[in-house]
Design a protein around this motif. Structure first.
Motif, PDB file in Angstrom:
ATOM      1  N   THR A  20      27.651 -47.900  26.688  1.00 40.97           N
ATOM      2  CA  THR A  20      26.760 -47.054  27.488  1.00 40.97           C
ATOM      3  C   THR A  20      25.547 -46.651  26.672  1.00 40.97           C
ATOM      4  N   THR A  33      23.583 -49.012  34.672  1.00 43.00           N
ATOM      5  CA  THR A  33      24.488 -49.226  35.805  1.00 43.00           C
ATOM      6  C   THR A  33      25.891 -49.513  35.285  1.00 43.00           C
ATOM      7  N   HIS A  34      26.857 -49.351  36.185  1.00 42.38           N
ATOM      8  CA  HIS A  34      28.237 -49.703  35.837  1.00 42.38           C
ATOM      9  C   HIS A  34      28.318 -51.165  35.415  1.00 42.38           C
ATOM     10  N   THR A  49      35.033 -47.685  35.919  1.00 41.68           N
ATOM     11  CA  THR A  49      35.322 -46.629  36.899  1.00 41.68           C
ATOM     12  C   THR A  49      36.732 -46.077  36.739  1.00 41.68           C
ATOM     13  N   PHE A  52      36.024 -43.382  33.929  1.00 40.08           N
ATOM     14  CA  PHE A  52      35.011 -42.373  34.241  1.00 40.08           C
ATOM     15  C   PHE A  52      34.770 -42.344  35.742  1.00 40.08           C
ATOM     16  N   ALA A  53      34.951 -41.179  36.340  1.00 37.16           N
ATOM     17  CA  ALA A  53      34.858 -41.036  37.798  1.00 37.16           C
ATOM     18  C   ALA A  53      33.461 -41.369  38.317  1.00 37.16           C
ATOM     19  N   THR A  54      32.431 -40.988  37.561  1.00 36.25           N
ATOM     20  CA  THR A  54      31.060 -41.246  38.000  1.00 36.25           C
ATOM     21  C   THR A  54      30.243 -41.766  36.830  1.00 36.25           C
ATOM     22  N   LEU A  55      29.116 -42.360  37.159  1.00 37.99           N
ATOM     23  CA  LEU A  55      28.201 -42.815  36.125  1.00 37.99           C
ATOM     24  C   LEU A  55      27.681 -41.631  35.317  1.00 37.99           C
ATOM     25  N   ASP A  56      27.410 -40.508  35.987  1.00 41.43           N
ATOM     26  CA  ASP A  56      26.967 -39.305  35.266  1.00 41.43           C
ATOM     27  C   ASP A  56      28.019 -38.840  34.265  1.00 41.43           C
ATOM     28  N   ASP A  57      29.305 -38.916  34.639  1.00 41.23           N
ATOM     29  CA  ASP A  57      30.374 -38.532  33.703  1.00 41.23           C
ATOM     30  C   ASP A  57      30.363 -39.429  32.469  1.00 41.23           C
ATOM     31  N   HIS A 119      21.174 -31.873  34.041  1.00 40.74           N
ATOM     32  CA  HIS A 119      22.637 -31.824  34.058  1.00 40.74           C
ATOM     33  C   HIS A 119      23.114 -30.695  33.137  1.00 40.74           C
TER      34      HIS A 119
END
Length: 189
Positions: A20, A33-34, A49, A52-57, A119
């Motif tokens: 990342t 992106t994922h 995924t 990590f639940a979301t890309l922000d996470d 954030h």
């Protein structure tokens, strides 16, 4: 039981975090992106995924790691200082050297500050990073001077990364001397 066994990959989550940071350094947060992360980490898309639940996470976890590593490096370098003069030399080395001023770290820091502005949990990470840096500086300087030096470390690095005539080590040393000289004046009054 089927013929195959499920393989455990205990480093997968860490590889995803490191990938990342690589993707953010190359494409910025907005281009992260994922799929790009999965490709960079050499893992299936579903693994990203899964962890990590979301890309922000995921981006927040990566920036947390960056902040902790940078903070540790800063603290280690400052811990080597035994007195005020060696602390000043450490600050110059941090600004001019590889702890802060690497192009990758600077790019990631730009992205981190912009992401943190939107954030709040990441902004808290940034505040902790600044607090840790200031605590390391306050071993040798009053709190206001420590704050100025902390801002100087990042500010000169950022300016030098895009300036056509970046400050050299001697100029950085002069600036540190001036700021810390003001600290001496304040302590005398």
């Amino acid at each position: 039981m089927s013929g195959g066994t499920k393989r455990n990959d205990p480093e997968r989550r860490q590889r995803i975090i490191e990938a990342t940071l690589d993707v953010v350094a190359e494409y910025g947060v907005t281009g992260t992106t994922h799929r790009r992360i999965a490709a960079a980490a050499a893992v299936p898309l579903g693994s990203v995924t899964y962890y990590f639940a979301t890309l922000d996470d995921l981006i927040a976890a990566a920036f947390l790691q960056l902040a902790e590593q940078s903070s540790e490096e800063f603290a280690k370098r400052m811990a080597m200082a035994g007195d005020r003069d060696s602390a000043k030399a450490a600050i110059v080395a941090i600004i001019a050297g590889s702890i802060w001023a690497t192009p990758r770290t600077l790019l990631l820091s730009y992205e981190l500050y912009a992401f943190a502005a939107r954030h709040p949990p990441v902004a808290a990470v940034m505040r902790r990073w600044m607090s840790n840096s200031r605590a390391a500086l306050e071993r040798f300087f009053d709190p206001l001077t420590a704050r100025a030096l902390d801002a100087l470390v990042e500010g000169i690095g950022i300016h030098n990364s895009i300036d056509t005539e970046p400050l050299d080590e001697d100029a950085i040393r002069m600036i540190v001397d001036r700021i810390t000289g003001m600290d001496n004046i304040m302590r005398q009054n």
